[in-house]
Scaffold this motif. Structure first.
Motif, short mmCIF file in Angstrom:
data_model
loop_
_atom_site.label_atom_id
_atom_site.label_comp_id
_atom_site.label_asym_id
_atom_site.label_seq_id
_atom_site.Cartn_x
_atom_site.Cartn_y
_atom_site.Cartn_z
N THR A 125 0.85 -1.19 0.00
CA THR A 125 0.00 0.00 0.00
C THR A 125 0.89 1.24 0.00
N PRO A 126 0.80 2.07 -1.03
CA PRO A 126 1.73 3.20 -1.19
C PRO A 126 1.73 4.19 -0.02
N PHE A 127 0.56 4.58 0.49
CA PHE A 127 0.57 5.59 1.54
C PHE A 127 1.15 5.02 2.84
N VAL A 128 0.97 3.74 3.10
CA VAL A 128 1.59 3.11 4.28
C VAL A 128 3.10 3.07 4.08
N GLU A 129 3.52 2.77 2.89
CA GLU A 129 4.96 2.77 2.56
C GLU A 129 5.55 4.16 2.79
N ASP A 130 4.85 5.19 2.32
CA ASP A 130 5.33 6.57 2.49
C ASP A 130 5.43 6.96 3.96
N LEU A 131 4.48 6.52 4.76
CA LEU A 131 4.49 6.88 6.18
C LEU A 131 5.54 6.11 6.98
N THR A 132 5.76 4.86 6.64
CA THR A 132 6.69 4.04 7.44
C THR A 132 8.14 4.13 6.98
N SER A 133 8.38 4.42 5.72
CA SER A 133 9.76 4.35 5.21
C SER A 133 10.77 5.23 5.94
N PRO A 134 10.42 6.46 6.38
CA PRO A 134 11.44 7.23 7.11
C PRO A 134 11.88 6.54 8.41
N TYR A 135 10.95 5.87 9.06
CA TYR A 135 11.28 5.18 10.31
C TYR A 135 12.08 3.91 10.05
N LEU A 136 11.77 3.23 8.95
CA LEU A 136 12.47 1.99 8.65
C LEU A 136 13.88 2.24 8.14
N GLU A 149 1.36 6.99 17.07
CA GLU A 149 1.11 8.13 16.18
C GLU A 149 0.97 7.68 14.72
N LEU A 150 1.81 6.77 14.31
CA LEU A 150 1.77 6.28 12.94
C LEU A 150 0.47 5.52 12.68
N ALA A 151 0.09 4.65 13.60
CA ALA A 151 -1.16 3.89 13.44
C ALA A 151 -2.36 4.84 13.42
N LYS A 152 -2.29 5.89 14.20
CA LYS A 152 -3.38 6.88 14.22
C LYS A 152 -3.52 7.54 12.84
N GLU A 153 -2.38 7.91 12.23
CA GLU A 153 -2.41 8.51 10.88
C GLU A 153 -2.99 7.53 9.86
N ILE A 154 -2.55 6.28 9.93
CA ILE A 154 -3.03 5.27 8.99
C ILE A 154 -4.53 5.04 9.18
N ASN A 155 -4.96 4.92 10.44
CA ASN A 155 -6.39 4.70 10.73
C ASN A 155 -7.24 5.88 10.26
N PHE A 157 -6.68 7.90 7.81
CA PHE A 157 -6.80 7.82 6.35
C PHE A 157 -7.76 6.70 5.96
N LEU A 158 -7.61 5.52 6.57
CA LEU A 158 -8.43 4.38 6.20
C LEU A 158 -9.90 4.60 6.55
N ARG A 159 -10.16 5.26 7.68
CA ARG A 159 -11.55 5.55 8.06
C ARG A 159 -12.20 6.53 7.09
N SER A 160 -11.40 7.42 6.55
CA SER A 160 -11.96 8.39 5.58
C SER A 160 -12.28 7.73 4.24
N LEU A 161 -11.71 6.54 4.00
CA LEU A 161 -12.01 5.83 2.76
C LEU A 161 -13.49 5.52 2.63
N ASP A 162 -14.12 5.10 3.74
CA ASP A 162 -15.55 4.78 3.70
C ASP A 162 -16.37 5.99 3.28
N GLN A 163 -16.01 7.15 3.84
CA GLN A 163 -16.72 8.38 3.48
C GLN A 163 -16.46 8.74 2.02
N LEU A 164 -15.22 8.56 1.60
CA LEU A 164 -14.87 8.85 0.22
C LEU A 164 -15.62 7.92 -0.74
N LEU A 165 -15.67 6.64 -0.39
CA LEU A 165 -16.31 5.65 -1.26
C LEU A 165 -17.83 5.83 -1.33
N ALA A 166 -18.42 6.48 -0.32
CA ALA A 166 -19.86 6.75 -0.35
C ALA A 166 -20.18 7.76 -1.47
N MET A 167 -19.20 8.56 -1.82
CA MET A 167 -19.32 9.55 -2.91
C MET A 167 -20.45 10.55 -2.67
#
Length: 197
Positions: A125-136, A149-155, A157-167
């Motif tokens: 998943t590209p956005f997870v890669e972008d968020l984790t790569s500096p730490y790795l 903090e990282l899990a909060k950012e990922i969550n 984004f992922l929670r907003s997917l449902d709202q986005l997909l509702a269109m």
């Protein structure tokens, strides 16, 4: 007559020199390389015989053997430290990724943290890669609260997917937006469809 005598003398001298050189060559061939070198050192250079400096040779051999052994031991220590450092880095990376994974919301967890087959530190998943790569890249920069903090950012984004997909931001009154909404809802009925696209 003097010319003949001079030529004969020159030929005799040349022949004598050649015979002497051939005699030395035969004599040198009969000796092994070590014997020849030892004879050259003692006879020509006036060096003492091997027996007189054998103690020096033994001491020199002992010192060089000791130096080689110490160099090998140092190299072994360096290699062990390098391996230990890599193991510690891998363990820290694994712990960090496990902590982050445990904090990601369940419906998205499996897809969000799916890793590439080529590297255990690369996410599909590209956005997870972008968020984790500096730490790795710099595991030592990870703080105690970084996984949270990282899990909060990922969550978020992922929670907003449902709202986005509702269109719901697209209007049903506009023909283009209505058609786009229908197309996107059909193409991406849920978050899994987004991850699999």
């Amino acid at each position: 007559a003097d010319g003949k005598n001079a030529t004969a003398a020159a030929n005799a001298a040349s022949s004598a020199a050649a015979n002497h050189a051939a005699g030395r060559q035969v004599q040198a061939d009969a000796l092994s390389n070590i014997e020849w070198i030892d004879r050259y050192l003692t006879d020509t250079l006036g060096a003492p015989p091997v027996e007189e400096y054998s103690e020096f040779i033994e001491a020199f051999a002992d010192i060089t053997d000791r130096a080689r052994r110490i160099a090998r031991e140092k190299e072994d220590i360096k290699r062990d430290k390098r391996v230990k450092k890599q193991e510690n880095r891998r363990a820290a990376t694994d712990k960090f990724l496990a902590d982050v994974t445990a904090l990601i919301d369940e419906p998205f967890r499996e897809k969000a943290v799916e890793r590439s087959s080529s590297s255990y530190k690369t996410f599909v998943t590209p956005f997870v890669e972008d968020l984790t790569s500096p730490y790795l890249r710099a595991v030592s920069s990870i703080k105690k609260n970084t996984p949270t903090e990282l899990a909060k950012e990922i969550n978020t984004f992922l929670r907003s997917l449902d709202q986005l997909l509702a269109m719901n931001f697209l209007s049903d009154d506009d023909a283009f937006e209505s058609a786009a909404k229908a197309f996107f809802r059909e193409s991406f009925p849920n978050a899994d469809a987004v991850f699999n696209a």
